[in-house]
Design an enzyme around this catalytic site. Structure first.
Site, PDB file in Angstrom:
ATOM      1  N   CYS A   1       0.841  -1.196   0.000  1.00  0.00           N
ATOM      2  CA  CYS A   1       0.000   0.000   0.000  1.00  0.00           C
ATOM      3  C   CYS A   1       0.879   1.249   0.000  1.00  0.00           C
ATOM      4  CB  CYS A   1      -0.973  -0.049   1.167  1.00  0.00           C
ATOM      5  SG  CYS A   1      -2.363   1.102   0.998  1.00  0.00           S
TER       6      CYS A   1
ATOM      7  N   GLU B   1      -0.596  -8.759   4.931  1.00  0.00           N
ATOM      8  CA  GLU B   1      -0.334  -8.899   6.374  1.00  0.00           C
ATOM      9  C   GLU B   1      -1.620  -8.949   7.193  1.00  0.00           C
ATOM     10  OE1 GLU B   1      -0.751  -4.446   6.007  1.00  0.00           O
ATOM     11  OE2 GLU B   1      -0.287  -6.165   4.745  1.00  0.00           O
TER      12      GLU B   1
ATOM     13  N   HIS C   1      -3.392  -5.786   1.175  1.00  0.00           N
ATOM     14  CA  HIS C   1      -2.650  -6.005   2.417  1.00  0.00           C
ATOM     15  C   HIS C   1      -2.549  -7.480   2.785  1.00  0.00           C
ATOM     16  CE1 HIS C   1      -2.316  -1.799   3.962  1.00  0.00           C
ATOM     17  NE2 HIS C   1      -3.288  -1.619   3.086  1.00  0.00           N
TER      18      HIS C   1
END
Length: 241
Positions: A85, A206, A204
């Site tokens: 991002c 994560e 994302h």
């Protein structure tokens, strides 16, 4: 394997990235934007957020942080670097990756579970996936539209440097953006450099590393998605190999 995560003023997802590294079996190492020491890490993650408030444009100020000089040198020397991002925006600002990130085409912030098709599973960050595999990870951005000139786009496509592409199956998207959430050219969600060690993507991974907390699995109604973990296990595998 020591993997660093850089924190800038305005970074939001550094702790999530550190946790993802730990869950994958690596040793997470916190790096600070104002320091010029990478603390002997073997890979670096530039996490999401709004570094320096996205003043001027997203990632423009972070590009000049002291730590980034070391990151750029390390990346040019072959160290794996992942930009997520805002981290992707920073990689474009440093010219480690080509192109630029601008406001979403619909001029609105978007947050949704996003299907991605893995186009290149040969980078340091994607070997855990199959080519053509569709994964689901969260997406949240307002400056997520990837743009580049036609020559650059043609080179990315011809050289297999598009790593992720937005795929069908997203939910809660703005009208007209059910597949491509932000107007990115060629539905590009992530790219790599020529050597496959530097990867940037807007969604994302994560946030999709623990069962029970990742995106809903289609048709199941349960949060079992751990599709993002493969990016972190991939880099550990590449460092060992």
């Amino acid at each position: 394997m020591r993997i660093g995560v850089v924190t800038f003023p305005g970074t939001l997802d550094d702790r999530d990235a550190l946790r993802a590294i730990s869950l994958a079996g690596g040793e997470p190492v916190a790096l600070w934007h104002a320091e010029d020491d990478l603390l002997d890490v073997e890979a670096v993650v530039l996490p999401g957020g709004f570094s320096y408030g996205d003043y001027l444009r997203a990632g423009a100020i972070s590009r000049f942080a002291p730590v980034m000089e070391k990151v750029v040198d390390a990346a040019n020397g072959g160290m794996p670097v992942l930009g997520i991002c805002n981290g992707f925006q920073i990689l474009c600002e440093t010219h480690l990756l080509p192109g630029a990130m601008i406001k979403n085409a619909h001029r609105a912030f978007i947050c949704r579970d996003q299907p991605l098709r893995v186009e290149n599973n040969r980078t340091a960050w994607t070997t855990a996936y199959e080519a053509g595999q569709v994964i689901r990870v969260p997406l949240k951005n307002q400056d997520g539209q990837y743009v580049a000139d036609e020559k650059t786009l043609a080179e990315l496509e011809a050289e297999g440097r598009v790593v992720f592409r937005y795929a069908e199956g997203a939910t809660h998207g703005p009208e007209g953006f059910e597949v491509n959430p932000n107007g990115s050219r060629n539905d590009i969600a992530g790219i790599t450099n020529k050597y496959g060690n530097v990867v940037g993507l807007m969604p994302h991974p994560e946030h999709a590393v623990e069962a029970g907390f990742g995106p809903d699995e289609p048709g199941q109604g349960t949060r079992t998605g751990t599709d993002g973990l493969g990016m972190f296990t991939s880099v550990l595998r590449s460092l060992v190999g």
